[in-house]
Design a protein around this motif. Structure first.
Motif, PDB file in Angstrom:
ATOM      1  N   PRO A   1      -3.398  10.200   6.490  1.00 38.85           N
ATOM      2  CA  PRO A   1      -2.318   9.822   5.572  1.00 38.85           C
ATOM      3  C   PRO A   1      -1.083  10.705   5.644  1.00 38.85           C
ATOM      4  O   PRO A   1       0.046  10.195   5.602  1.00 38.85           O
ATOM      5  CB  PRO A   1      -2.990   9.915   4.197  1.00 38.85           C
TER       6      PRO A   1
ATOM      7  N   HIS B   1      -6.727   1.796   6.045  1.00 42.02           N
ATOM      8  CA  HIS B   1      -7.883   1.963   5.166  1.00 42.02           C
ATOM      9  C   HIS B   1      -7.743   3.294   4.448  1.00 42.02           C
ATOM     10  O   HIS B   1      -7.127   4.234   4.976  1.00 42.02           O
ATOM     11  CB  HIS B   1      -9.190   1.936   5.961  1.00 42.02           C
ATOM     12  N   SER B   2      -8.353   3.384   3.291  1.00 42.60           N
ATOM     13  CA  SER B   2      -8.259   4.626   2.527  1.00 42.60           C
ATOM     14  C   SER B   2      -9.049   5.761   3.177  1.00 42.60           C
ATOM     15  O   SER B   2      -8.782   6.935   2.896  1.00 42.60           O
ATOM     16  CB  SER B   2      -8.759   4.394   1.100  1.00 42.60           C
ATOM     17  N   ASP B   3     -10.009   5.434   4.041  1.00 39.51           N
ATOM     18  CA  ASP B   3     -10.851   6.432   4.684  1.00 39.51           C
ATOM     19  C   ASP B   3     -10.710   6.352   6.198  1.00 39.51           C
ATOM     20  O   ASP B   3     -10.903   5.293   6.802  1.00 39.51           O
ATOM     21  CB  ASP B   3     -12.317   6.205   4.275  1.00 39.51           C
TER      22      ASP B   3
ATOM     23  N   SER C   1      -1.066   7.497   1.400  1.00 38.91           N
ATOM     24  CA  SER C   1      -2.439   7.684   0.947  1.00 38.91           C
ATOM     25  C   SER C   1      -3.469   6.992   1.817  1.00 38.91           C
ATOM     26  O   SER C   1      -4.663   7.188   1.638  1.00 38.91           O
ATOM     27  CB  SER C   1      -2.602   7.188  -0.492  1.00 38.91           C
ATOM     28  N   ASP C   2      -3.036   6.183   2.755  1.00 38.22           N
ATOM     29  CA  ASP C   2      -3.981   5.454   3.602  1.00 38.22           C
ATOM     30  C   ASP C   2      -3.968   5.954   5.037  1.00 38.22           C
ATOM     31  O   ASP C   2      -2.910   6.260   5.587  1.00 38.22           O
ATOM     32  CB  ASP C   2      -3.648   3.960   3.616  1.00 38.22           C
ATOM     33  N   CYS C   3      -5.128   6.005   5.627  1.00 39.11           N
ATOM     34  CA  CYS C   3      -5.242   6.239   7.050  1.00 39.11           C
ATOM     35  C   CYS C   3      -4.778   4.973   7.761  1.00 39.11           C
ATOM     36  O   CYS C   3      -5.070   3.863   7.303  1.00 39.11           O
ATOM     37  CB  CYS C   3      -6.688   6.534   7.410  1.00 39.11           C
TER      38      CYS C   3
ATOM     39  N   ILE D   1       0.852  -1.172   0.000  1.00 36.77           N
ATOM     40  CA  ILE D   1       0.000   0.000   0.000  1.00 36.77           C
ATOM     41  C   ILE D   1       0.892   1.226   0.000  1.00 36.77           C
ATOM     42  O   ILE D   1       2.063   1.148   0.371  1.00 36.77           O
ATOM     43  CB  ILE D   1      -0.953   0.063   1.213  1.00 36.77           C
ATOM     44  N   SER D   2       0.301   2.337  -0.364  1.00 39.47           N
ATOM     45  CA  SER D   2       1.057   3.580  -0.326  1.00 39.47           C
ATOM     46  C   SER D   2       0.915   4.182   1.051  1.00 39.47           C
ATOM     47  O   SER D   2      -0.175   4.526   1.490  1.00 39.47           O
ATOM     48  CB  SER D   2       0.529   4.567  -1.372  1.00 39.47           C
TER      49      SER D   2
END
Length: 123
Positions: free
Chosen positions: A53, A99-101, A31-33, A27-28
């Motif tokens: 992020p 997670h992304s959010d 960019s992720d929480c 994952i980046s």
């Protein structure tokens, strides 16, 4: 494939400190929480801390505020949790999550989980 690998758990006496790490791959990191959760035997999993992020925002559950500090190094794709003034009630398996959010993560539904690292605090 996304992997989150925690390390740094162990056994300490009350009042002591530990620093947990979570190495992320697939994952980046920017960019992720990301966050930390914990679960003690016989208890429900609870959120501990989360970080946005870019690291601008942090969230803590009330029982750890002022004692725990979450941070991240996006260049190393690594998440940290500095835990000071540990109490026996902090004993649990600690899990890294991503997670992304951030809202979804903080609600306890992150897409990615690590395997956990055990923290035991004796009185």
């Amino acid at each position: 494939q996304v992997t989150l690998v925690e390390s740094g758990g162990g056994s300490v006496q009350a009042g002591g400190s530990l620093r947990l790490s979570c190495a992320a791959s697939g994952i980046s990191g920017s960019s992720d929480c990301m966050g930390w959760f914990r679960q003690a035997p016989g208890k429900e999993r609870e959120r501990v801390a989360a970080i946005s992020p870019g690291g601008e925002w942090t969230y803590y559950t009330g029982s750890v505020k002022g004692r725990f500090t979450i941070s991240r190094d996006n260049a190393k794709n690594t998440l940290y949790l500095q835990m000071n003034s540990l109490k026996p009630e902090d004993s649990a398996m600690y899990y890294c999550a991503a997670h992304s959010d951030c809202s979804t993560l903080w609600r306890g539904s992150p897409r990615y989980w690590g395997q956990g690292t055990q923290v035991t605090v004796s009185s």
